[in-house]
Design a protein around this motif. Structure first.
Motif, PDB file in Angstrom:
ATOM      1  N   PHE A  53       1.097  -1.776  21.967  1.00  0.00           N
ATOM      2  CA  PHE A  53       2.409  -1.280  22.363  1.00  0.00           C
ATOM      3  C   PHE A  53       3.523  -1.826  21.460  1.00  0.00           C
ATOM      4  O   PHE A  53       4.495  -2.425  21.931  1.00  0.00           O
ATOM      5  CB  PHE A  53       2.694  -1.607  23.832  1.00  0.00           C
ATOM      6  CG  PHE A  53       1.940  -0.730  24.786  1.00  0.00           C
ATOM      7  CD1 PHE A  53       2.489   0.448  25.258  1.00  0.00           C
ATOM      8  CD2 PHE A  53       0.658  -1.071  25.195  1.00  0.00           C
ATOM      9  CE1 PHE A  53       1.783   1.270  26.132  1.00  0.00           C
ATOM     10  CE2 PHE A  53      -0.061  -0.261  26.065  1.00  0.00           C
ATOM     11  CZ  PHE A  53       0.504   0.912  26.532  1.00  0.00           C
TER      12      PHE A  53
ATOM     13  N   GLN B 193      10.357   2.569  22.071  1.00  0.00           N
ATOM     14  CA  GLN B 193       9.485   2.794  20.909  1.00  0.00           C
ATOM     15  C   GLN B 193      10.241   3.369  19.716  1.00  0.00           C
ATOM     16  O   GLN B 193       9.907   3.106  18.569  1.00  0.00           O
ATOM     17  CB  GLN B 193       8.342   3.737  21.313  1.00  0.00           C
ATOM     18  CG  GLN B 193       7.329   4.009  20.217  1.00  0.00           C
ATOM     19  CD  GLN B 193       7.658   5.260  19.389  1.00  0.00           C
ATOM     20  OE1 GLN B 193       8.366   6.140  19.859  1.00  0.00           O
ATOM     21  NE2 GLN B 193       7.162   5.311  18.167  1.00  0.00           N
ATOM     22  N   SER B 194      11.287   4.158  19.965  1.00  0.00           N
ATOM     23  CA  SER B 194      12.020   4.777  18.849  1.00  0.00           C
ATOM     24  C   SER B 194      13.429   5.157  19.284  1.00  0.00           C
ATOM     25  O   SER B 194      13.741   5.218  20.472  1.00  0.00           O
ATOM     26  CB  SER B 194      11.272   6.016  18.334  1.00  0.00           C
ATOM     27  OG  SER B 194      11.083   6.959  19.379  1.00  0.00           O
TER      28      SER B 194
ATOM     29  N   LYS C 164       7.980   5.860  31.369  1.00  0.00           N
ATOM     30  CA  LYS C 164       7.225   5.968  30.120  1.00  0.00           C
ATOM     31  C   LYS C 164       7.172   7.423  29.649  1.00  0.00           C
ATOM     32  O   LYS C 164       7.218   8.367  30.445  1.00  0.00           O
ATOM     33  CB  LYS C 164       5.814   5.413  30.292  1.00  0.00           C
ATOM     34  CG  LYS C 164       4.924   6.210  31.231  1.00  0.00           C
ATOM     35  CD  LYS C 164       3.505   5.659  31.218  1.00  0.00           C
ATOM     36  CE  LYS C 164       2.584   6.499  32.102  1.00  0.00           C
ATOM     37  NZ  LYS C 164       1.188   6.068  32.036  1.00  0.00           N
TER      38      LYS C 164
ATOM     39  N   THR D  95       7.872  -0.606  30.669  1.00  0.00           N
ATOM     40  CA  THR D  95       8.356   0.243  29.580  1.00  0.00           C
ATOM     41  C   THR D  95       8.964  -0.583  28.453  1.00  0.00           C
ATOM     42  O   THR D  95       9.452  -1.699  28.669  1.00  0.00           O
ATOM     43  CB  THR D  95       9.417   1.243  30.078  1.00  0.00           C
ATOM     44  OG1 THR D  95      10.450   0.529  30.773  1.00  0.00           O
ATOM     45  CG2 THR D  95       8.804   2.270  31.012  1.00  0.00           C
ATOM     46  N   TRP D  96       8.943   0.028  27.247  1.00  0.00           N
ATOM     47  CA  TRP D  96       9.559  -0.563  26.064  1.00  0.00           C
ATOM     48  C   TRP D  96      10.146   0.565  25.221  1.00  0.00           C
ATOM     49  O   TRP D  96       9.704   1.710  25.283  1.00  0.00           O
ATOM     50  CB  TRP D  96       8.521  -1.324  25.243  1.00  0.00           C
ATOM     51  CG  TRP D  96       7.852  -2.416  26.022  1.00  0.00           C
ATOM     52  CD1 TRP D  96       8.278  -3.703  26.198  1.00  0.00           C
ATOM     53  CD2 TRP D  96       6.621  -2.323  26.764  1.00  0.00           C
ATOM     54  NE1 TRP D  96       7.417  -4.399  26.989  1.00  0.00           N
ATOM     55  CE2 TRP D  96       6.387  -3.588  27.356  1.00  0.00           C
ATOM     56  CE3 TRP D  96       5.710  -1.302  26.989  1.00  0.00           C
ATOM     57  CZ2 TRP D  96       5.270  -3.843  28.152  1.00  0.00           C
ATOM     58  CZ3 TRP D  96       4.606  -1.550  27.790  1.00  0.00           C
ATOM     59  CH2 TRP D  96       4.381  -2.809  28.353  1.00  0.00           C
TER      60      TRP D  96
ATOM     61  N   HIS E  13       6.825  -1.987  19.644  1.00  0.00           N
ATOM     62  CA  HIS E  13       8.092  -1.418  20.087  1.00  0.00           C
ATOM     63  C   HIS E  13       9.243  -2.052  19.309  1.00  0.00           C
ATOM     64  O   HIS E  13       9.019  -2.919  18.450  1.00  0.00           O
ATOM     65  CB  HIS E  13       8.282  -1.637  21.591  1.00  0.00           C
ATOM     66  CG  HIS E  13       8.299  -3.081  21.987  1.00  0.00           C
ATOM     67  ND1 HIS E  13       7.141  -3.829  22.116  1.00  0.00           N
ATOM     68  CD2 HIS E  13       9.318  -3.924  22.267  1.00  0.00           C
ATOM     69  CE1 HIS E  13       7.450  -5.064  22.450  1.00  0.00           C
ATOM     70  NE2 HIS E  13       8.771  -5.154  22.552  1.00  0.00           N
TER      71      HIS E  13
ATOM     72  N   LYS F 178       2.323   3.401  16.305  1.00  0.00           N
ATOM     73  CA  LYS F 178       1.287   2.893  17.216  1.00  0.00           C
ATOM     74  C   LYS F 178       0.252   2.097  16.427  1.00  0.00           C
ATOM     75  O   LYS F 178      -0.140   2.480  15.327  1.00  0.00           O
ATOM     76  CB  LYS F 178       0.604   4.064  17.937  1.00  0.00           C
ATOM     77  CG  LYS F 178      -0.442   3.628  18.945  1.00  0.00           C
ATOM     78  CD  LYS F 178      -1.036   4.824  19.689  1.00  0.00           C
ATOM     79  CE  LYS F 178      -2.106   4.369  20.678  1.00  0.00           C
ATOM     80  NZ  LYS F 178      -2.684   5.508  21.435  1.00  0.00           N
TER      81      LYS F 178
ATOM     82  N   PHE G 120      11.033   5.898  25.488  1.00  0.00           N
ATOM     83  CA  PHE G 120      10.342   4.812  26.160  1.00  0.00           C
ATOM     84  C   PHE G 120       8.831   5.053  26.160  1.00  0.00           C
ATOM     85  O   PHE G 120       8.373   6.165  26.417  1.00  0.00           O
ATOM     86  CB  PHE G 120      10.800   4.688  27.618  1.00  0.00           C
ATOM     87  CG  PHE G 120      12.167   4.069  27.789  1.00  0.00           C
ATOM     88  CD1 PHE G 120      13.134   4.190  26.808  1.00  0.00           C
ATOM     89  CD2 PHE G 120      12.485   3.377  28.946  1.00  0.00           C
ATOM     90  CE1 PHE G 120      14.395   3.640  26.968  1.00  0.00           C
ATOM     91  CE2 PHE G 120      13.741   2.813  29.125  1.00  0.00           C
ATOM     92  CZ  PHE G 120      14.701   2.939  28.123  1.00  0.00           C
TER      93      PHE G 120
END
Length: 431
Positions: A336, A235-236, A201, A232-233, A338, A252, A219
């Motif tokens: 979260f 995000q960008s 993360k 984890t995912w 994502h 967010k 992440f």
């Protein structure tokens, strides 16, 4: 007699223990040789985690499924919907009489829950949307006249996000095709093999690196005390091509609402403001040209850089249902949000690398252990980048220019189809 009973009990427990450790069985192969010759010859497809001991191969998508697939895709006839309204119109007249006697209590009860529920109802929106009726999608490709405009219900595996595969006129999950990066990052490589890369993360990792294309993923996640890794995912993304830098991210948010756009876009440091509404388009007059098109009213776009790449991106939340099933432990202050991603590449060299990019390399041999329920790919150190636009990962190949001679064949994955009309696990198309 007692000794015999004990021996039988020991043998029985040994058989149960051995069965519990067995790997998933292979799926029962496709039998439709006439309509799906390629899938008929495909072997080594393993049962999914939901039914590891008994499953079938869906010939249309050439992927293992738990229930025996029907021989032809279901077509939803338009007449039924028009027949359902009459009963609904006949029932309302019956309900008013009782409701007229109940208004007093119903009017007095709403105020108390309305004041007490707002703080507790911050989490519910995501689960409510995910546990409601599945969404519907339609074929948007006019080249398929018999399927164009037809609507289908999203599969149970992805009730909130899917698209219609116009070639087989069937709703399919966006995350089940080569080139996809979704969920707790689950990758489907260019070779059609599924694997997980968890990373860490709040860190950046290069997922594709080639001479004129470099993509880093940021992440986000949280630590589960019961595990040695982070959930984890993605995000960008930070995308470099030529002399340009393209950013796409999920903002967010605490409470999820499908109608509120949570996409963040920027090109060369300048924010991109994309009009609301499905089909709205933004185009940058640079070389190569870049177009961004909304694929839904909010939170989903298609980004294409001419002769280089095409990316389908959707912002999605972690719902309470997801958190409950996977033990994420998501709190109400952050759902979260994502990205679920699907990549298509037009010009990759045989030397391409990165978590996903390496699977398109000319000499790539998969390190993924087949037959396990959750194959994990390591390599955090070699794929780590210092920031979202850095090209300093150990496997970086970026120079900002296409090679003079493209040493690998052009690939088209993620939402493409081979000439045979199939795709999925273990399938690779080249041209």
């Amino acid at each position: 007699m007692a000794r015999l009973s004990i021996c039988l009990l020991v043998i029985f427990l040994a058989i149960v223990a051995e069965a519990a450790t067995q790997k998933p069985k292979k799926a029962k192969k496709c039998r439709d040789k006439k309509n799906y010759p390629v899938c008929f010859k495909t072997k080594n497809l393993y049962c999914p985690p939901q039914c590891p001991r008994n499953c079938y191969v869906d010939c249309a998508t050439c992927t293992p499924v738990c229930s025996k697939p029907s021989k032809s895709p279901p077509f939803l006839p338009p007449p039924p919907p028009s027949l359902s309204p009459p009963p609904t119109t006949s029932t309302p007249p019956l309900s008013p009489p009782p409701t007229t006697s109940t208004p007093p209590p119903t009017i007095s009860t709403p105020p108390p829950p309305a004041t007490t529920t707002p703080p507790a109802q911050n989490p519910p929106p995501p689960p409510d949307s995910s546990e409601s009726a599945p969404k519907r999608a339609r074929c948007k490709n006019r080249n398929y006249a018999t399927c164009y405009g037809q609507e289908y219900t999203c599969p149970s595996a992805c009730p909130n996000q899917c698209e219609v595969d116009c070639t087989i006129c069937k709703a399919v999950c966006n995350c089940d095709r080569p080139g996809a990066v979704c969920q707790d990052p689950r990758f489907i490589g260019g070779d059609g093999i599924t694997f997980y890369f968890h990373g860490k993360k709040d860190r950046d990792f290069c997922i594709v690196s080639d001479s004129n294309l470099h993509i880093n993923a940021h992440f986000i996640g949280r630590r589960n005390e019961k595990l040695t890794r982070d959930f984890t995912w993605v995000q960008s993304l930070g995308i470099l091509f030529g002399t340009h830098k393209l950013f796409i991210g999920a903002q967010k948010t605490a409470t999820w609402d499908d109608s509120v756009d949570r996409l963040s876009l920027a090109l060369d440091g300048e924010p991109i403001y994309l009009p609301d509404g499905e089909g709205m388009k933004w185009k940058a007059e640079i070389s190569p040209s870049v177009t961004i098109t909304r694929s839904s009213d909010a939170n989903a776009v298609v980004i294409e850089a001419e002769d280089n790449f095409k990316i389908k991106a959707a912002v999605v939340p972690i719902t309470q249902k997801d958190s409950r099933i996977h033990n994420y432990g998501i709190a109400s202050e952050n759902c979260f949000a994502h990205l679920d991603l699907s990549f298509k590449f037009y010009k990759l060299s045989g030397d391409v690398n990165g978590v996903l990019g390496q699977t398109y390399g000319s000499n790539y041999v998969s390190r993924v252990k087949m037959g396990v329920l959750m194959p994990v790919l390591g390599g955090e150190k070699e794929f780590a980048s210092s920031n979202i636009f850095a090209t300093d990962c150990a496997v970086a190949r970026f120079s900002g220019q296409h090679p003079s001679s493209n040493s690998s064949e052009n690939f088209e994955f993620a939402n493409l189809h081979c000439a045979s009309g199939i795709d999925g696990r273990g399938v690779v198309c080249k041209r």
